[in-house]
Design an enzyme around this catalytic site. Sequence first.
Site, PDB file in Angstrom:
ATOM      1  N   HIS A 198      -8.095   0.957  -2.649  1.00 41.91           N
ATOM      2  CA  HIS A 198      -7.180   1.174  -3.763  1.00 41.91           C
ATOM      3  C   HIS A 198      -7.858   1.011  -5.112  1.00 41.91           C
ATOM      4  CE1 HIS A 198      -4.105   1.212  -0.655  1.00 41.91           C
ATOM      5  NE2 HIS A 198      -3.496   2.012  -1.503  1.00 41.91           N
ATOM      6  N   GLU A 207       1.892   9.506   7.487  1.00 40.48           N
ATOM      7  CA  GLU A 207       0.594   8.848   7.361  1.00 40.48           C
ATOM      8  C   GLU A 207       0.211   8.101   8.630  1.00 40.48           C
ATOM      9  OE1 GLU A 207       0.481   6.140   4.019  1.00 40.48           O
ATOM     10  OE2 GLU A 207       2.482   5.370   4.427  1.00 40.48           O
ATOM     11  N   ASP A 238      -4.234   7.055   4.854  1.00 39.83           N
ATOM     12  CA  ASP A 238      -3.906   6.306   6.065  1.00 39.83           C
ATOM     13  C   ASP A 238      -3.940   7.200   7.307  1.00 39.83           C
ATOM     14  OD1 ASP A 238      -3.572   3.585   5.378  1.00 39.83           O
ATOM     15  OD2 ASP A 238      -1.763   4.099   4.265  1.00 39.83           O
ATOM     16  N   CYS A 277      -0.107  13.810  -0.574  1.00 39.61           N
ATOM     17  CA  CYS A 277      -0.340  12.923  -1.726  1.00 39.61           C
ATOM     18  C   CYS A 277      -1.531  11.999  -1.509  1.00 39.61           C
ATOM     19  CB  CYS A 277       0.908  12.116  -2.067  1.00 39.61           C
ATOM     20  SG  CYS A 277       1.371  10.969  -0.766  1.00 39.61           S
TER      21      CYS A 277
HETATM   22  C1  PEP Z   1      -2.061   7.498   1.790  1.00 38.52           C
HETATM   23  O1  PEP Z   1      -2.108   6.681   2.709  1.00 38.52           O
HETATM   24  O2  PEP Z   1      -2.626   8.600   1.820  1.00 38.52           O
HETATM   25  C2  PEP Z   1      -1.317   7.190   0.561  1.00 38.52           C
HETATM   26  C3  PEP Z   1      -1.094   8.105  -0.342  1.00 38.52           C
HETATM   27  O3  PEP Z   1      -0.887   5.924   0.378  1.00 38.52           O
HETATM   28  P1  PEP Z   1      -1.826   4.683  -0.002  1.00 38.52           P
HETATM   29  O4  PEP Z   1      -3.175   5.223  -0.367  1.00 38.52           O
HETATM   30  O5  PEP Z   1      -1.188   3.976  -1.128  1.00 38.52           O
HETATM   31  O6  PEP Z   1      -1.832   3.902   1.256  1.00 38.52           O
HETATM   32 MG    MG Z   2      -0.782   4.992   2.753  1.00 35.66          MG
END
Ligand code: PEP
Ligand code: MG
Length: 546
Positions: free
Chosen positions: A188, A431, A455, A502
Amino acid sequence: MIKFKGKGVYGAVAIGRISVFNRQEAQVRRIHITDPEFEKNRIKEAEAIAIRQLKQIHEKALKEVGETNAQIFEIHMMMIEDDDYNESIVNIIENQLVNAEYAVALTSDNFAKMFRSMDDAYMQARADDVRDISNRIISCLSDSVITEGSVHDDAVICADDLAPSETVSLDKEKVIAFVTAYGSQNSHTAILARNMNIAAVIGVGGKFLESVRNGDIVAVDGYTGEVFVNPDSDVLDRLKAKKWEDHEKKALLQKLRGKENITLDGRKVNIYANIGGIDSIGSVLLNDAGGIGLFRSEFLYLENSDYPTEEQQFTVYKRVLESMGGKKVIIRTLDIGADKQVDYFNLDKEENPALGYRAIRICIDRPEIFAVQLKALYRASVYGNLGIMFPMITSVSELNKILEICGNVKNDLKSHGVDYSDEVEIGIMIETPAAAIISDRLAPMVDFFSVGTNDLIQYTLACDRQNPRVEEFCDTHHEAVLRLIEMSAVNAHKNGAWIGICGELAADTELTETFLRIGIDELSVSPGYILKLRDTVRNIDLSKNK
Ligand code: PEP
Ligand code: MG
């Protein structure tokens, strides 16, 4: 000059000064001292600095989150001035002849234990506050530690790695790049750097932190992953030129503002933005996003020292919706756990946190927290075009439970005469492989899917996204992942739902044509990638056979 090489995770060039990120809960050493008066004076000075910092934070919070939520910082100031707290610190210094840091840490432990043992839930929660203020005082005792107030301008944050809860506390106005010794592409922190449009390099190795000092000049090339500490004039000139070129290239893309996201043969696609908070809205508008495809609402929780209230959340959601002026805003409900740890949730440490108690699992288990967020969302829905999205779905029964909780929240609002929009779209993240495989069952229950490739890739390929050791096995173009996305797209469309992506893969322009051929309707990316993606889409011709 010393050169380091890591992996660039956001293409930008930055030249600034090093700010070494020392973790606030860094080990405090017990040092025997001979001059207690000196240590007591250090405490006084550190507490005065802490109070000044808190005053600034309080003022900022008053403007951004309102009086009720800003109150916590007033409480923190009062706690720092509390007689019992200070008496304990002074006693420890005098009786044990130890350094100020140690006396604060020990007092913090004792007080936190005392608060935790109380029956009253409010008093129990003060344990975290006492730790918070004590960490702040300890950081003020050591001038090398970065806290919210102490990042200098043009700061290149250098750390071993950064947890999401740490990155949110940085003064983002002043940070121009991140360099970490460790870390992985899909962490992140990397995602945050992309959202902030700043140069970021990860994995430069453990020696890096030993070789840098606060204030050193550093040049960061987020394209090549090169980091130059105290660069010589040749390197500096070269990177200044590259920075200028980069700026020109990005300025050229600005010409695409206001243009459609349409292929040469006329296929349109929505390009939306991913954000972690309201402070990204400027960049979303500047880059001409068609909407917000992912608002990671958990950052609201990460930024707070206690559960954000309904009012606090409502204010933020309303402002985002209003700022987007009727364009779609998809807010994802709380997705904590795994690497996104929030202290006041008191989650147990787990062996495999990514496969553990996280996201929607916590929300369904603790509906009192979930309902607060849903109420804030539905109340805000009348101020714009809202979509609510749920993370980490694995089953139909889970989705049934969520929809039931949403129904209850709406009934509750209705019975209290509170307005909400009937047009709110409901979506889920695809995901987990399970969600993709049963997407035929899930699609009739929702308005949209949004594929979380970060994910989905880790779960499909069994590659921990936090672990750089397995990055080589993490083939983002793997056929298994693409098949799962395609399967979800087919099932979404069969059932009248739309589908977006996303995860970070949405910005991979090598796959844009594939995604369009699969039938993806929306791509949601960090704001800085929007215009580049628009450019790519406008040069694709789907009428030609592949
Ligand atoms: C993902 O898992 O692709 C996602 C957009 O969520 P995060 O990266 O916040 O887990
Ligand atoms: Mg995710």
